[in-house]
Every structure is written in structure tokens, then in C-alpha cells.
Design a protein around this motif. Structure first.
Motif, PDB file in Angstrom:
ATOM      1  N   CYS A 277       0.722  -1.180   0.016  1.00  0.00           N
ATOM      2  CA  CYS A 277       0.090  -0.160  -0.059  1.00  0.00           C
ATOM      3  C   CYS A 277       0.905   1.156  -0.077  1.00  0.00           C
ATOM      4  CB  CYS A 277      -1.015  -0.194   1.308  1.00  0.00           C
ATOM      5  SG  CYS A 277      -2.016   1.397   0.979  1.00  0.00           S
ATOM      6  N   ALA A 279      -0.396   4.227   0.402  1.00  0.00           N
ATOM      7  CA  ALA A 279      -0.905   5.367   1.458  1.00  0.00           C
ATOM      8  C   ALA A 279       0.096   5.629   2.655  1.00  0.00           C
ATOM      9  CB  ALA A 279      -2.173   4.704   1.936  1.00  0.00           C
ATOM     10  N   CYS A 295      -4.498   7.224   5.069  1.00  0.00           N
ATOM     11  CA  CYS A 295      -5.846   6.964   4.359  1.00  0.00           C
ATOM     12  C   CYS A 295      -7.109   7.188   5.107  1.00  0.00           C
ATOM     13  CB  CYS A 295      -5.736   5.502   3.793  1.00  0.00           C
ATOM     14  SG  CYS A 295      -5.797   4.526   5.157  1.00  0.00           S
ATOM     15  N   ILE A 297      -9.069   4.793   5.917  1.00  0.00           N
ATOM     16  CA  ILE A 297      -9.655   3.564   6.419  1.00  0.00           C
ATOM     17  C   ILE A 297      -9.052   3.317   7.639  1.00  0.00           C
ATOM     18  CG2 ILE A 297      -9.900   1.143   6.070  1.00  0.00           C
ATOM     19  CD1 ILE A 297     -11.407   3.117   4.061  1.00  0.00           C
ATOM     20  N   LEU A 298      -7.718   3.486   8.056  1.00  0.00           N
ATOM     21  CA  LEU A 298      -6.821   3.193   8.976  1.00  0.00           C
ATOM     22  C   LEU A 298      -7.202   3.765  10.370  1.00  0.00           C
ATOM     23  CD1 LEU A 298      -4.738   0.714   8.848  1.00  0.00           C
ATOM     24  CD2 LEU A 298      -2.998   2.585   8.562  1.00  0.00           C
ATOM     25  N   ILE A 328       2.675  -0.296   7.915  1.00  0.00           N
ATOM     26  CA  ILE A 328       1.793  -0.347   6.683  1.00  0.00           C
ATOM     27  C   ILE A 328       2.583  -1.272   5.876  1.00  0.00           C
ATOM     28  CG2 ILE A 328       0.703   0.624   4.705  1.00  0.00           C
ATOM     29  CD1 ILE A 328       0.091   3.273   6.257  1.00  0.00           C
ATOM     30  N   CYS A 333      -0.724  -4.482   4.979  1.00  0.00           N
ATOM     31  CA  CYS A 333      -1.967  -3.779   5.092  1.00  0.00           C
ATOM     32  C   CYS A 333      -2.769  -3.890   3.843  1.00  0.00           C
ATOM     33  CB  CYS A 333      -1.884  -2.241   5.736  1.00  0.00           C
ATOM     34  SG  CYS A 333      -3.418  -1.852   6.241  1.00  0.00           S
ATOM     35  N   LYS A 334      -4.115  -4.413   3.771  1.00  0.00           N
ATOM     36  CA  LYS A 334      -4.847  -4.242   2.598  1.00  0.00           C
ATOM     37  C   LYS A 334      -6.235  -3.895   2.894  1.00  0.00           C
ATOM     38  CE  LYS A 334      -5.191  -9.309   2.889  1.00  0.00           C
ATOM     39  NZ  LYS A 334      -4.157  -9.677   3.748  1.00  0.00           N
ATOM     40  N   CYS A 335      -7.005  -3.129   2.050  1.00  0.00           N
ATOM     41  CA  CYS A 335      -8.291  -2.997   2.154  1.00  0.00           C
ATOM     42  C   CYS A 335      -8.920  -2.915   0.890  1.00  0.00           C
ATOM     43  CB  CYS A 335      -8.437  -1.878   3.033  1.00  0.00           C
ATOM     44  SG  CYS A 335      -7.966  -0.393   2.038  1.00  0.00           S
ATOM     45  N   TRP A 337     -10.329   0.272  -0.147  1.00  0.00           N
ATOM     46  CA  TRP A 337     -10.538   1.450  -0.569  1.00  0.00           C
ATOM     47  C   TRP A 337     -10.156   1.940  -1.994  1.00  0.00           C
ATOM     48  CZ3 TRP A 337      -7.438   6.234   0.844  1.00  0.00           C
ATOM     49  CH2 TRP A 337      -8.221   7.384   0.837  1.00  0.00           C
ATOM     50  N   ALA A 340      -7.008   4.466  -2.843  1.00  0.00           N
ATOM     51  CA  ALA A 340      -5.416   3.673  -2.693  1.00  0.00           C
ATOM     52  C   ALA A 340      -5.173   2.604  -3.542  1.00  0.00           C
ATOM     53  CB  ALA A 340      -5.201   3.268  -1.094  1.00  0.00           C
ATOM     54  N   GLN A 341      -5.946   1.955  -3.625  1.00  0.00           N
ATOM     55  CA  GLN A 341      -5.810   0.567  -4.467  1.00  0.00           C
ATOM     56  C   GLN A 341      -5.524   1.008  -5.934  1.00  0.00           C
ATOM     57  OE1 GLN A 341      -5.147  -1.704  -2.959  1.00  0.00           O
ATOM     58  NE2 GLN A 341      -6.167  -1.288  -1.105  1.00  0.00           N
TER      59      GLN A 341
HETATM   60  S1  SF4 Z   1      -4.250  -0.925   2.699  1.00  0.00           S
HETATM   61 FE1  SF4 Z   1      -6.179   0.356   2.991  1.00  0.00          FE
HETATM   62  S2  SF4 Z   1      -6.208   0.546   5.378  1.00  0.00           S
HETATM   63 FE2  SF4 Z   1      -4.112  -0.096   4.650  1.00  0.00          FE
HETATM   64  S3  SF4 Z   1      -2.954   1.824   4.603  1.00  0.00           S
HETATM   65 FE3  SF4 Z   1      -3.809   1.010   2.767  1.00  0.00          FE
HETATM   66  S4  SF4 Z   1      -5.479   2.212   2.316  1.00  0.00           S
HETATM   67 FE4  SF4 Z   1      -5.092   2.372   4.470  1.00  0.00          FE
END
Ligand code: SF4
Length: 375
Positions: A277, A279, A295, A297-298, A328, A333-335, A337, A340-341
Motif C-alpha cells: 500500500c 497510502a 488513508c 480507512i486506517l 503499513i 495492510c490491505k483493504c 478503498w 488507495a488501490q
Molecule cells: S491498505 Fe487500506 S487501510 Fe491499509 S494503509 Fe492502505 S488504504 Fe489504509
């Protein structure tokens, strides 16, 4: 806007240390809707005010001292409720900002068009993408947003924005849909209706996230999300969604396709590749009160700009930011959003061959697999 203006950003795929490329700035917490899926609903309910123009100028100046920004998004709340939005845009535009994205509910009527007009005229080197949100057919949309008649008003706004964009080379008009448990059965079909009716340049698809006012709305069937993604893909393949008109737009469109596939895989708990990530390394989120997060989310801060005269540089290279970046990275870390992706796909060199292939496929009209059928 010239393609060569993007060259300075290429090396950031390889070198992570450096300035942010992408800032999300929450310009206001006030809003004229009460979306039940909104992740920012507490600030909206409280009517949190955004930063003043002088603070945003200091932020933009300090970001420019760190390096050029590729992309700024104004978040909220409803950005067009701020009459001084052009001043905020100019704070970044005068430093040669490439892209300004303004998501909107399209419910501010006359004022939103006057402000958008000023922004495109006063910042000719910045590409403005205005994207209006829709959450389903009128009854579903109005119920989720808690604005009777809101769907029709937002449709009218898109038509007017399109008329404005036709007069400017640096403006595009998109629509945004957010997939929730309440619209997941009807959104794909409605998206097709919206695109055929409104002919936007692009569609942004969000998966409901975070701490919604009504948390049951987050309970989305990922197969339904992929149906919406597949609907967008079909519309693009049919030539009905041209994407925004800026250099390297084909690359951005290909990035989106890979990003949606990755988001779906993460939501299912089956990502085939880990995307480190970016972010907090390439992007940052500045909330209304000046708190800087990697970000949305975190829920972790690297500090408050107000404690440093709104100088981003004072926070960006401080130990708290360095430690959070490391965390991170180390926690992988993954999500889901999308913001960021999208960066993670674009600035991850191992994904570049796939990105290039998708770009070529899009250019040649080669159909890519239906995402709804992905394993
Ligand atoms: S993977 Fe998602 S929650 Fe983790 S740092 Fe990146 S944007 Fe934020």
C-alpha cells in the motif's frame, strides 16, 4: 495538459521516498444530504467546518515545496457548499496541479455550476473531473440519500455539467455509484440506464466502506459488486464510456480495471497478489480539522497541520510518518478503498506488464474477461 507533464511521477513507482503525489482534502463536513451509507456521517451530522482559505494555501504551498502533486481530491460533506471552493482549487492550481477531482451529490444547483466554471477558467493547466453520485433508481437513491426528489435533481446537474464541460478542454463529468446491501440487486441495470441517458465520461464504482450510519448497508455480496463492475466494462467496450479526455487516460482506464479486480479479491479474502500500500507514502488524507492520515480507512494520524502552521513538510518526514509507513509495509495492510488501490496498481512495477497489456487491449477494443466470472 501535456503527456510530458506526467514524466516526473513515473520514478515514484520505483522510489517510494519522497513527496506525496495524491492528496485528499476534506474541505467541509457540512452536507445537504444524509446518506445512510456515508462513512463520514458523524462529521456531517455535526456540520464540521473545513479549513480556511489561508490554511489551504499554506498546505498547497508546502506540498509544492515537497514536490509536484499529480492529483487532489476534495472530500466532504458536499464540497460545492463552499462558496470559496475556487480559492481552494487555485491554491493548488497555481502550482501546476495536474488533476482535481470533486465528487458531489449534485444538489447544490446554481452555485455548483458557477463554482465549477470559475475553477476550470482560473486553472487552465488543471483537469477538473466532477463526479455526481447515484445510488440506484429514484426510489432507492432518494431513500439512501434521504433527499426526496434528489435523483431527478442530480440527473439535471449532470446534464448541466456536461454542457459546461463541452466548452472547456480541461473538464470532464463522471458519475459515482456506491454498492450497498440495499441497491446491490438493482445497481448494475440502473448504471446502464444512467450511462445511456447521461453519457458521462466515466463511472467510478465504490464498495460501501468504513463506519456507515447504518452498518447493514456494508453487507454487500461481492458477486453483486462484480456485476456492477462488469456493467461498466460492457459500457466501455460498447464505446459508451469514453473515459476522461487527458493524456494517458487509456492507462488510467486500464488501471481501474485491474483495481476493481483487486478490490473484489481483497473483499473475498483471496488476493492473488499483494499490492504494497502506497497510502502514507504516495498519498495522504487531510481531514477538516487538519489531521493528516495515510488513508480514510486506517484511523491513524501522523499529526495535525494546525500545530505546524499547515506545513505538510513538517509532518511528512517526521518520525511518526516514517513509523506508520513502515507499519503499513510490514503488516502487509490491505483493504478495499478504491482510491488507495488505484494508486497501488499504478505505482507497483510488478503490475506494469499487466497494466500495459490492459491498456493495449482497451486501445484495440479487445474485450477483457467479464469480472463477474473471475474465480
Ligand atoms: S491498505 Fe487500506 S487501510 Fe491499509 S494503509 Fe492502505 S488504504 Fe489504509
Amino acid at each position: 495538459v501535456n503527456a510530458l507533464r506526467y514524466l516526473p511521477f513515473l520514478k515514484r513507482g520505483l522510489v517510494r521516498r519522497g513527496p506525496p503525489l495524491h492528496l485528499t482534502l476534506f474541505v467541509t463536513g457540512t452536507c445537504n444530504a444524509r446518506c445512510r451509507h456515508c462513512f463520514h456521517w458523524k462529521e456531517v451530522a455535526a456540520g464540521v467546518q473545513g479549513p480556511g482559505v489561508e490554511d489551504v494555501r499554506r498546505l498547497a504551498d508546502s506540498a509544492a515545496r515537497l514536490g509536484p502533486l499529480l492529483w487532489v481530491s476534495f472530500g466532504g460533506g458536499e464540497p460545492f457548499l463552499r462558496r470559496d471552493l475556487p480559492e481552494l482549487a487555485a491554491a493548488f492550481g497555481r502550482h501546476g496541479l495536474r488533476h482535481l477531482a470533486i465528487p458531489t451529490n449534485g444538489l447544490v444547483e446554481k452555485q455548483q455550476h458557477e463554482l465549477a466554471e470559475r475553477i476550470v477558467r482560473e486553472n487552465p493547466r488543471t483537469y477538473l473531473s466532477v463526479a455526481v453520485s447515484f445510488d440506484g433508481p429514484p426510489d432507492v437513491h432518494d431513500s439512501i440519500r434521504q433527499v426526496p426528489g434528489g435523483h431527478a435533481r442530480s440527473m439535471a446537474s449532470v446534464r448541466e455539467y456536461k454542457r459546461q464541460a463541452a466548452a472547456h478542454g480541461n473538464m470532464g463529468v463522471g458519475i459515482i455509484v456506491t454498492v450497498t446491501s440495499e441497491n446491490q440487486l438493482v445497481l448494475a441495470e440502473h448504471l446502464e440506464e444512467l450511462v445511456r441517458e447521461l453519457q458521462p465520461d466515466n463511472v467510478t464504482i465504490n464498495l460501501a466502506r468504513g463506519t456507515a450510519m447504518e452498518t447493514h448497508l456494508l453487507d454487500v455480496d461481492i458477486a453483486r459488486y462484480l456485476e456492477v463492475v462488469a456493467a461498466k466494462q460492457r459500457l466501455m467496450d460498447a464505446g459508451l464510456l469514453p473515459y476522461y479526455r487527458f493524456p494517458l487516460a487509456g492507462l488510467a482506464a486500464a488501471r481501474d480495471r485491474l483495481m476493481y479486480e483487486h478490490v473484489a479479491a481483497v473483499a473475498r479474502g483471496q488476493p492473488r497478489v499483494h499490492l504494497p500500500c502506497t497510502a502514507g507514502s504516495l498519498s495522504a488524507v487531510v481531514f477538516e480539522d487538519g489531521e493528516v492520515h495515510p488513508c480514510e480507512i486506517l484511523g491513524r494520524s501522523i499529526g495535525r497541520l494546525g500545530d505546524h502552521a499547515w506545513d505538510l513538510g513538517a509532518l511528512w518526514n517526521a518520525p511518526a510518518a516514517v513509523a506508520l509507513r513502515r507499519e503499513i509495509r510490514d503488516t502487509r495492510c490491505k483493504c478495499t478503498w478504491e482510491c488507495a488501490q488505484a494508486d497501488n496498481v499504478l505505482f507497483h512495477p510488478p503490475r506494469w506488464p499487466a497494466l500495459l497489456l490492459r491498456t493495449l487491449h482497451l486501445r484495440r477494443g479487445v474485450r477483457t474477461p467479464d469480472p463477474a466470472r473471475l474465480p
